[in-house]
Design a protein around this motif. Structure first.
Motif, mmCIF file in Angstrom:
data_model
loop_
_atom_site.group_PDB
_atom_site.id
_atom_site.type_symbol
_atom_site.label_atom_id
_atom_site.label_comp_id
_atom_site.label_asym_id
_atom_site.label_seq_id
_atom_site.Cartn_x
_atom_site.Cartn_y
_atom_site.Cartn_z
ATOM 1 N N ASP A 8 44.132 83.777 52.379
ATOM 2 C CA ASP A 8 45.233 83.054 53.009
ATOM 3 C C ASP A 8 44.751 81.800 53.736
ATOM 4 N N ASN A 9 45.414 80.669 53.424
ATOM 5 C CA ASN A 9 45.169 79.376 54.074
ATOM 6 C C ASN A 9 43.724 78.898 53.962
ATOM 7 N N CYS A 10 43.026 79.357 52.929
ATOM 8 C CA CYS A 10 41.622 78.976 52.769
ATOM 9 C C CYS A 10 41.454 77.531 52.324
ATOM 10 N N ASN A 11 42.546 76.873 51.919
ATOM 11 C CA ASN A 11 42.455 75.489 51.469
ATOM 12 C C ASN A 11 42.876 74.493 52.539
ATOM 13 N N SER A 12 42.704 74.858 53.802
ATOM 14 C CA SER A 12 43.122 73.970 54.883
ATOM 15 C C SER A 12 42.186 72.768 55.036
ATOM 16 N N ALA A 13 40.901 72.945 54.768
ATOM 17 C CA ALA A 13 39.943 71.844 54.898
ATOM 18 C C ALA A 13 39.996 70.944 53.667
ATOM 19 N N ASN A 14 39.669 69.664 53.871
ATOM 20 C CA ASN A 14 39.614 68.726 52.754
ATOM 21 C C ASN A 14 38.232 68.725 52.109
ATOM 22 N N VAL A 15 38.156 68.224 50.894
ATOM 23 C CA VAL A 15 36.877 68.034 50.213
ATOM 24 C C VAL A 15 36.634 66.535 50.085
ATOM 25 N N PRO A 16 35.366 66.102 49.991
ATOM 26 C CA PRO A 16 35.081 64.663 49.892
ATOM 27 C C PRO A 16 35.658 64.054 48.615
ATOM 28 N N TYR A 17 36.028 62.782 48.702
ATOM 29 C CA TYR A 17 36.473 62.075 47.501
ATOM 30 C C TYR A 17 35.307 61.911 46.532
ATOM 31 N N PRO A 18 35.577 61.939 45.237
ATOM 32 C CA PRO A 18 34.495 61.770 44.255
ATOM 33 C C PRO A 18 33.975 60.339 44.255
ATOM 34 N N GLY A 19 32.697 60.202 43.934
ATOM 35 C CA GLY A 19 32.123 58.870 43.787
ATOM 36 C C GLY A 19 32.410 58.304 42.408
ATOM 37 N N ASP A 20 32.017 57.061 42.179
ATOM 38 C CA ASP A 20 32.219 56.423 40.882
ATOM 39 C C ASP A 20 31.121 56.881 39.935
ATOM 40 N N PRO A 21 31.445 57.637 38.883
ATOM 41 C CA PRO A 21 30.407 58.194 38.005
ATOM 42 C C PRO A 21 29.838 57.149 37.055
ATOM 43 N N ASP A 22 28.618 57.405 36.597
ATOM 44 C CA ASP A 22 27.992 56.551 35.589
ATOM 45 C C ASP A 22 28.531 56.894 34.204
ATOM 46 N N VAL A 23 28.381 55.968 33.275
ATOM 47 C CA VAL A 23 28.799 56.230 31.901
ATOM 48 C C VAL A 23 27.849 57.243 31.269
ATOM 49 N N ASN A 24 28.367 58.013 30.325
ATOM 50 C CA ASN A 24 27.527 58.945 29.571
ATOM 51 C C ASN A 24 27.495 58.517 28.102
ATOM 52 N N THR A 25 27.063 59.379 27.232
ATOM 53 C CA THR A 25 26.860 58.999 25.825
ATOM 54 C C THR A 25 28.077 59.241 24.934
ATOM 55 N N LEU A 26 29.129 59.870 25.473
ATOM 56 C CA LEU A 26 30.298 60.193 24.647
ATOM 57 C C LEU A 26 31.204 58.974 24.500
ATOM 58 N N LEU A 27 31.671 58.743 23.286
ATOM 59 C CA LEU A 27 32.559 57.630 22.979
ATOM 60 C C LEU A 27 33.837 58.184 22.342
ATOM 61 N N CYS A 28 34.989 57.753 22.850
ATOM 62 C CA CYS A 28 36.269 58.267 22.358
ATOM 63 C C CYS A 28 37.218 57.111 22.066
ATOM 64 N N TYR A 29 38.241 57.414 21.276
ATOM 65 C CA TYR A 29 39.302 56.438 21.038
ATOM 66 C C TYR A 29 40.317 56.487 22.182
ATOM 67 N N SER A 30 40.899 55.324 22.485
ATOM 68 C CA SER A 30 42.023 55.249 23.417
ATOM 69 C C SER A 30 43.117 54.389 22.790
ATOM 70 N N CYS A 31 44.303 54.395 23.411
ATOM 71 C CA CYS A 31 45.479 53.764 22.803
ATOM 72 C C CYS A 31 45.909 52.514 23.562
ATOM 73 N N ASP A 32 46.401 51.548 22.821
ATOM 74 C CA ASP A 32 47.023 50.365 23.403
ATOM 75 C C ASP A 32 48.468 50.717 23.745
ATOM 76 N N PRO A 33 48.869 50.645 25.031
ATOM 77 C CA PRO A 33 50.230 51.069 25.401
ATOM 78 C C PRO A 33 51.321 50.181 24.819
ATOM 79 N N LEU A 34 50.988 48.947 24.424
ATOM 80 C CA LEU A 34 51.999 48.048 23.876
ATOM 81 C C LEU A 34 52.250 48.300 22.396
#
Length: 228
Positions: free
Chosen positions: A98-124
């Motif tokens: 009960d109520n164990c999520n009252s404390a906050n956690v730190p915001y994530p930092g900006d991660p480095d790029v890795n080796t995975l490459l994926c397709y993304s979509c043009d919204p227009l």
């Protein structure tokens, strides 16, 4: 009869007492929280979220009861998704008291790029041929459809495995509900594996068959003409 009533009362009290209570935020900055009795969830979650849309970063705190697809166990998790035009990264902690999520956690930092490459979509144009470099813990290429109002568009990009599993289970990208309703979420592990399935193969094959049949008919006609 008295024994039956007593047992029913004890069961009702114990059932009510067993329901988990989690803190929930009343604002996006989570400057105030209120307790909420969970329905069937057995976990509480707190997350610090960094979301970027159109180049504008937004930070948010999220606290709630959590489903098993979001919190399968007591743990600290990093959830991440990058759809090219928008991205989100969350540091989350799951707990079960009960109520164990009252404390906050730190915001994530900006991660480095890795080796995975994926397709993304043009919204227009809804063309999903842009190349996207994944970052941090993103170990999956994701493809899905996203519906906002009456508009449905493809959503391709990078994601963490836990983000894929939660999206497939709940029909939402957890923590990033503003993206829209997600359907048909599917993930894969190889670079550029989230390509669109060709839709012209069947048509092309049919055209080839028709051409071959036409040639056969012409050859038969020519043979008959030659013999007679």
């Amino acid at each position: 009869m008295k024994l039956l009533l007593s047992l029913t009362l004890i069961w009702a009290l114990s059932s009510t007492g067993a329901a988990l209570v989690c803190q929930t935020c009343t604002t996006s900055a989570c400057t105030a929280t209120v307790p909420m009795t969970c329905s069937s969830e057995t976990m509480c979650i707190t997350a610090s979220i960094q979301e970027t849309s159109g180049g504008t970063p937004v930070q948010q705190i999220f606290k709630a009861c959590a489903s098993s697809s979001l919190c399968p166990a007591i743990s600290s998790e990093a959830f991440s998704v990058n759809l090219g035009v928008s991205s989100g990264l969350a540091s989350a902690a799951c707990c079960n008291t009960d109520n164990c999520n009252s404390a906050n956690v730190p915001y994530p930092g900006d991660p480095d790029v890795n080796t995975l490459l994926c397709y993304s979509c043009d919204p227009l144009t809804s063309q999903c041929t842009s190349l996207l470099q994944c970052k941090g813990a993103e170990d999956r290429c994701i493809k899905a459809s996203v519906t906002n109002g009456s508009t449905t568009t493809p959503a391709f990009g990078c994601a963490t495995n836990n983000m894929c599993e939660a999206a497939a289970s709940s029909g939402q990208l957890p923590f990033f509900e503003s993206v829209g309703n997600v359907t048909g979420a599917a993930c894969c592990t190889d670079s550029l594996c989230n390509t669109l399935t060709p839709t012209t193969t069947t048509s092309a094959a049919s055209d080839t068959c028709r051409i071959r049949l036409t040639m056969i008919h012409l050859l038969i006609g020519l043979l008959v003409f030659t013999l007679y």
